[in-house]
Design an enzyme around this catalytic site. Structure first.
Site, PDB file in Angstrom:
ATOM      1  N   HIS A  58       0.801  -1.225   0.000  1.00  0.00           N
ATOM      2  CA  HIS A  58       0.000   0.000   0.000  1.00  0.00           C
ATOM      3  C   HIS A  58       0.836   1.279   0.000  1.00  0.00           C
ATOM      4  O   HIS A  58       0.270   2.369  -0.059  1.00  0.00           O
ATOM      5  CB  HIS A  58      -0.919   0.010   1.224  1.00  0.00           C
ATOM      6  CG  HIS A  58      -0.132   0.119   2.500  1.00  0.00           C
ATOM      7  ND1 HIS A  58       0.520  -0.963   3.048  1.00  0.00           N
ATOM      8  CD2 HIS A  58       0.149   1.177   3.290  1.00  0.00           C
ATOM      9  CE1 HIS A  58       1.156  -0.566   4.141  1.00  0.00           C
ATOM     10  NE2 HIS A  58       0.947   0.728   4.301  1.00  0.00           N
ATOM     11  N   HIS A  73       1.715   6.952  -0.809  1.00  0.00           N
ATOM     12  CA  HIS A  73       0.811   6.131  -0.001  1.00  0.00           C
ATOM     13  C   HIS A  73      -0.455   5.916  -0.816  1.00  0.00           C
ATOM     14  O   HIS A  73      -1.143   6.875  -1.166  1.00  0.00           O
ATOM     15  CB  HIS A  73       0.500   6.835   1.325  1.00  0.00           C
ATOM     16  CG  HIS A  73       0.137   5.894   2.420  1.00  0.00           C
ATOM     17  ND1 HIS A  73      -1.088   5.277   2.486  1.00  0.00           N
ATOM     18  CD2 HIS A  73       0.852   5.443   3.477  1.00  0.00           C
ATOM     19  CE1 HIS A  73      -1.113   4.495   3.555  1.00  0.00           C
ATOM     20  NE2 HIS A  73       0.049   4.580   4.169  1.00  0.00           N
TER      21      HIS A  73
END
Length: 151
Positions: A58, A73
């Site tokens: 992620h 992110h």
């Protein structure tokens, strides 16, 4: 030495203050820009050339040769997905080119699980005034400049 930071995803560039997480919106980890990704399954690409200093499904950090580290992110609280829906194409420590595919993911799938898919793109450990040429809000494609770090 300045480093131009490209968008890791296609979508709508917006201010970091719009990210629904105070760690990013208040620039606690560093200044940057956020991108609300467009559409479904997509590639996230390296925002700069350098070495993958950190790699999670992620999120990832690319350290440029000059030492500037850029965090990407993919969504907010997406660590809770434990990698589900994310496909890595590189390994930690790999040297990558700007625009190289890092992760395949599905922003719509992230949203269907109740998480925001917005992508903070942050220059780590630098003062806010080190960012120049910040992109105005608007549509970007992967690789379009978001900001320049004047390091």
């Amino acid at each position: 030495m300045s480093v131009e930071v490209g968008s890791p995803v296609a979508g709508l560039a917006t201010a970091l203050s719009e990210v629904p997480d105070p760690v990013f919106s208040q620039a606690m980890v560093g200044p940057g820009v956020a991108v609300q990704p467009a559409g479904g399954r997509a590639e996230a690409v390296a925002p700069v050339a350098g070495t993958l200093a950190t790699l999670h499904p992620h999120a990832f950090v690319v350290a440029s040769p000059g030492g500037t580290a850029i965090l990407v992110h993919l969504g907010i609280d997406t660590v809770k997905l434990k990698g589900e829906g994310f496909e890595l194409h590189v390994a930690k420590g790999d040297v990558v080119e700007a625009g190289q595919r890092i992760v395949t993911w599905d922003p719509a799938g992230v949203e269907s699980r109740g998480y925001s898919s917005i992508c903070p793109v942050v220059a780590l450990d630098i003062p806010p005034d080190a960012l120049i040429d910040l992109r105005e809000d608007g549509q970007v494609v992967a690789g379009d400049p978001l900001f320049t770090v004047d390091a």
